[in-house]
Motif scaffolding. Structure first.
Motif, short mmCIF file in Angstrom:
data_model
loop_
_atom_site.label_atom_id
_atom_site.label_comp_id
_atom_site.label_asym_id
_atom_site.label_seq_id
_atom_site.Cartn_x
_atom_site.Cartn_y
_atom_site.Cartn_z
N LEU A 47 0.90 -1.15 0.00
CA LEU A 47 0.00 0.00 0.00
C LEU A 47 0.94 1.21 0.00
CD1 LEU A 47 -2.31 -1.32 2.84
CD2 LEU A 47 -2.93 -1.14 0.44
N VAL A 48 0.68 2.16 -0.88
CA VAL A 48 1.61 3.27 -1.05
C VAL A 48 0.94 4.61 -0.70
CG1 VAL A 48 3.06 4.49 -2.74
CG2 VAL A 48 2.85 1.98 -2.85
N ASP A 49 1.62 5.39 0.10
CA ASP A 49 1.14 6.72 0.49
C ASP A 49 1.28 7.67 -0.71
OD1 ASP A 49 1.22 8.60 3.42
OD2 ASP A 49 1.41 9.53 1.45
N VAL A 50 0.17 8.27 -1.13
CA VAL A 50 0.19 9.10 -2.33
C VAL A 50 1.08 10.33 -2.16
CG1 VAL A 50 -1.22 10.56 -3.86
CG2 VAL A 50 -2.08 8.32 -3.14
N VAL A 51 1.03 10.96 -0.99
CA VAL A 51 1.77 12.20 -0.78
C VAL A 51 3.27 11.96 -0.69
CG1 VAL A 51 2.12 14.16 0.78
CG2 VAL A 51 -0.20 13.36 0.27
N THR A 52 3.69 10.99 0.11
CA THR A 52 5.12 10.78 0.33
C THR A 52 5.73 9.77 -0.65
OG1 THR A 52 4.77 8.94 1.86
CG2 THR A 52 4.82 11.17 2.81
N GLY A 53 4.88 8.93 -1.25
CA GLY A 53 5.39 7.88 -2.12
C GLY A 53 5.96 6.69 -1.35
N ASP A 54 5.89 6.76 -0.03
CA ASP A 54 6.42 5.66 0.80
C ASP A 54 5.44 4.49 0.87
OD1 ASP A 54 8.62 7.18 1.41
OD2 ASP A 54 7.80 7.89 3.33
N ILE A 55 5.99 3.30 1.13
CA ILE A 55 5.14 2.14 1.41
C ILE A 55 4.56 2.36 2.80
CG2 ILE A 55 5.10 -0.35 1.80
CD1 ILE A 55 7.61 -0.51 0.00
N SER A 56 3.22 2.32 2.91
CA SER A 56 2.62 2.51 4.24
C SER A 56 2.34 1.17 4.90
CB SER A 56 1.36 3.35 4.15
OG SER A 56 0.56 2.94 3.06
N GLY A 57 2.24 0.13 4.11
CA GLY A 57 1.99 -1.18 4.69
C GLY A 57 1.72 -2.20 3.61
N HIS A 58 1.14 -3.33 4.02
CA HIS A 58 0.88 -4.41 3.08
C HIS A 58 -0.47 -5.05 3.38
CE1 HIS A 58 5.33 -4.26 3.28
NE2 HIS A 58 5.22 -4.42 1.98
N LYS A 229 -9.98 7.91 5.58
CA LYS A 229 -8.98 7.94 4.52
C LYS A 229 -9.51 7.18 3.29
CE LYS A 229 -5.54 9.71 6.95
NZ LYS A 229 -5.03 11.02 6.52
N THR A 230 -8.88 7.38 2.15
CA THR A 230 -9.26 6.60 0.96
C THR A 230 -8.05 5.89 0.36
OG1 THR A 230 -9.05 8.67 -0.27
CG2 THR A 230 -11.29 7.89 0.17
N THR A 231 -8.31 4.68 -0.12
CA THR A 231 -7.30 3.92 -0.85
C THR A 231 -7.89 3.56 -2.20
OG1 THR A 231 -6.52 2.93 1.21
CG2 THR A 231 -5.85 1.82 -0.81
N ALA A 232 -7.14 3.77 -3.26
CA ALA A 232 -7.59 3.37 -4.60
C ALA A 232 -7.00 2.00 -4.91
CB ALA A 232 -7.14 4.38 -5.64
N GLU A 233 -7.86 1.05 -5.28
CA GLU A 233 -7.42 -0.31 -5.59
C GLU A 233 -7.15 -0.46 -7.09
OE1 GLU A 233 -11.08 -2.44 -3.82
OE2 GLU A 233 -9.37 -3.46 -2.91
N GLY A 234 -6.22 -1.32 -7.43
CA GLY A 234 -6.02 -1.68 -8.84
C GLY A 234 -5.39 -0.61 -9.71
N VAL A 235 -4.44 0.13 -9.16
CA VAL A 235 -3.74 1.15 -9.95
C VAL A 235 -2.66 0.47 -10.79
CG1 VAL A 235 -2.40 3.29 -9.85
CG2 VAL A 235 -4.21 2.86 -8.16
N LYS A 245 -3.87 11.43 -7.55
CA LYS A 245 -3.14 12.44 -6.78
C LYS A 245 -3.91 13.75 -6.82
CE LYS A 245 1.68 11.86 -6.81
NZ LYS A 245 2.91 11.85 -7.63
N ALA A 246 -4.34 14.14 -8.02
CA ALA A 246 -5.07 15.40 -8.20
C ALA A 246 -6.39 15.39 -7.42
CB ALA A 246 -5.33 15.64 -9.68
N GLN A 247 -6.98 14.22 -7.28
CA GLN A 247 -8.26 14.14 -6.59
C GLN A 247 -8.12 13.99 -5.07
OE1 GLN A 247 -10.72 11.29 -8.64
NE2 GLN A 247 -11.05 12.73 -10.30
N GLY A 248 -6.92 13.91 -4.57
CA GLY A 248 -6.70 13.91 -3.12
C GLY A 248 -6.86 12.56 -2.45
N CYS A 249 -6.76 11.50 -3.24
CA CYS A 249 -6.79 10.15 -2.67
C CYS A 249 -5.54 9.95 -1.79
CB CYS A 249 -6.82 9.17 -3.84
SG CYS A 249 -7.06 7.49 -3.34
N ASP A 250 -5.69 9.28 -0.64
CA ASP A 250 -4.58 9.18 0.31
C ASP A 250 -3.58 8.07 0.01
OD1 ASP A 250 -5.55 11.15 2.36
OD2 ASP A 250 -7.27 9.77 2.35
N GLU A 251 -4.10 6.96 -0.51
CA GLU A 251 -3.26 5.76 -0.61
C GLU A 251 -3.62 5.01 -1.89
OE1 GLU A 251 -2.12 2.98 3.10
OE2 GLU A 251 -4.09 2.52 2.28
#
Ligand code: C2E
Ligand code: MG
Ligand code: MG
Ligand code: MG
Length: 288
Positions: A47-58, A229-235, A245-251
């Motif tokens: 799972l990737v944090d949209v703002v930082t680009g870091d892995i937030s978890g699995h 928070k929101t996570t987008a699946e299947g990117v 990113k433009a729409q403010g999705c978190d993860e």
């Protein structure tokens, strides 16, 4: 005995089951012994944090390593496990394994665990989770349970109570595959979700279809006004990522970042479990 099972099999097939029912019956027979034989494995997807680009978890995604069939995917056997009640044992194994794995990861990382509707009704669910948290000395805030809209539609009073018990344990709760069920938006208010996972069908064409963009934008706004928070699946493509990113999705989660991989293949920073806090957490969780 195997012979009795074989005979049973033949009898059941002669009685006019269709092919799909026969296939399910074969899966069921093997599924009963799969856990005991150590054939279940957890794979993990980032799972990737949209703002930082870091892995937030699995997210933990189960695979069945069947001796003859090879890797059997959850969409094939989880429905059978649900129908037969085997999901309780399998699900408890997943909880114990995923939380034990979490304890070996860096403290900034989280784990997400899928829960079936039948598990929500199981009297041993809360105890299993509390025990795993205590035994592995992990911060419960690093754990997220994912449930689908189905759970909201069945037996909702009892399920609301279970969700509140989960929140009292300190774990997070995500509404998985959001938008694919028939739940009313009213549910979002009454259930203590911390996160909404937007189903991949809305993400698939988000870079080309305005209706998908409008839906995702609305869900992100709704979630944020409800403090979720929101996570987008299947990117799968950069273009989708730009839009999210433009729409403010978190993860985000999807093949663009990684497929689910075996736990041994995770290359995260390793972390030794903190033995000192095990006792304290054991005490905290003793009431469950
Ligand atoms: P889910 O919880 O919605 O998990 C996400 C699914 O989407 C995973 O499929 C994942 O591999 C897939 N996926 C991730 N990124 C992409 C992408 O970019 N494109 C596409 N096309 N797919 C992507 P998987 O592993 O086959 O799991 C399917 C479902 O099985 C899960 O959907 C979940 O509902 C269920 N499941 C998996 N593990 C467990 C478990 O331990 N317990 C329970 N109860 N259900 C599980
Ligand atoms: Mg999930
Ligand atoms: Mg999902
Ligand atoms: Mg799904």
């Amino acid at each position: 005995s195997a012979k009795a099972l074989g005979r049973n099999r033949a009898i059941r097939f002669e009685s006019g089951m269709d092919e799909a029912a026969q296939a399910r019956r074969l899966i069921e027979l093997d599924l009963r012994s799969a856990l005991g034989k150590g054939e279940m494995r957890l794979h993990y997807q980032q799972l990737v944090d949209v703002v930082t680009g870091d892995i937030s978890g699995h997210e933990a995604l189960i695979r069945w390593e069947h001796p003859d069939r090879g890797i059997v995917m959850p969409n094939v056997f989880i429905p059978v496990a649900e129908d037969t009640g085997l999901i309780i044992q399998i699900g408890e194994w997943v909880i114990r394994q995923a939380i034990a794995d979490l304890a070996t990861w860096d403290e900034r990382l989280t784990v997400s665990i899928n829960l079936s509707p039948a598990q929500m009704r199981s009297s041993s669910l809360i105890g299993t989770i509390a025990h795993a948290i205590a035994a592995n000395a992990v911060d419960p805030a690093r754990i997220c349970f994912e449930i689908t809209e189905t759970v909201l539609m069945q037996d909702s009073d009892a399920n609301i109570e279970t969700l509140h018990m989960l929140r009292r344990l300190g774990v997070n709760i995500a509404l998985d595959d959001f938008g694919t069920g028939y739940s009313s938006l009213n549910y979002l208010r009454s259930f203590p979700f911390t996160k909404i996972k937007i189903d991949r069908c809305f993400i698939a064409e988000i870079d080309s279809r305005e209706d998908c963009q409008a839906i995702v934008r609305s869900v992100v706004n709704l979630a944020s006004s409800l403090g979720m928070k929101t996570t987008a699946e299947g990117v799968e493509r950069e273009e989708q990522m730009t839009m999210l990113k433009a729409q403010g999705c978190d993860e985000v989660q999807g093949f663009l970042f990684s497929h689910a991989v075996a736990r041994e293949e995770l290359s995260d920073l390793r972390h030794a479990p903190d033995v000192e806090i095990i006792d304290r957490r054991m005490m905290e969780m003793a009431d469950y």
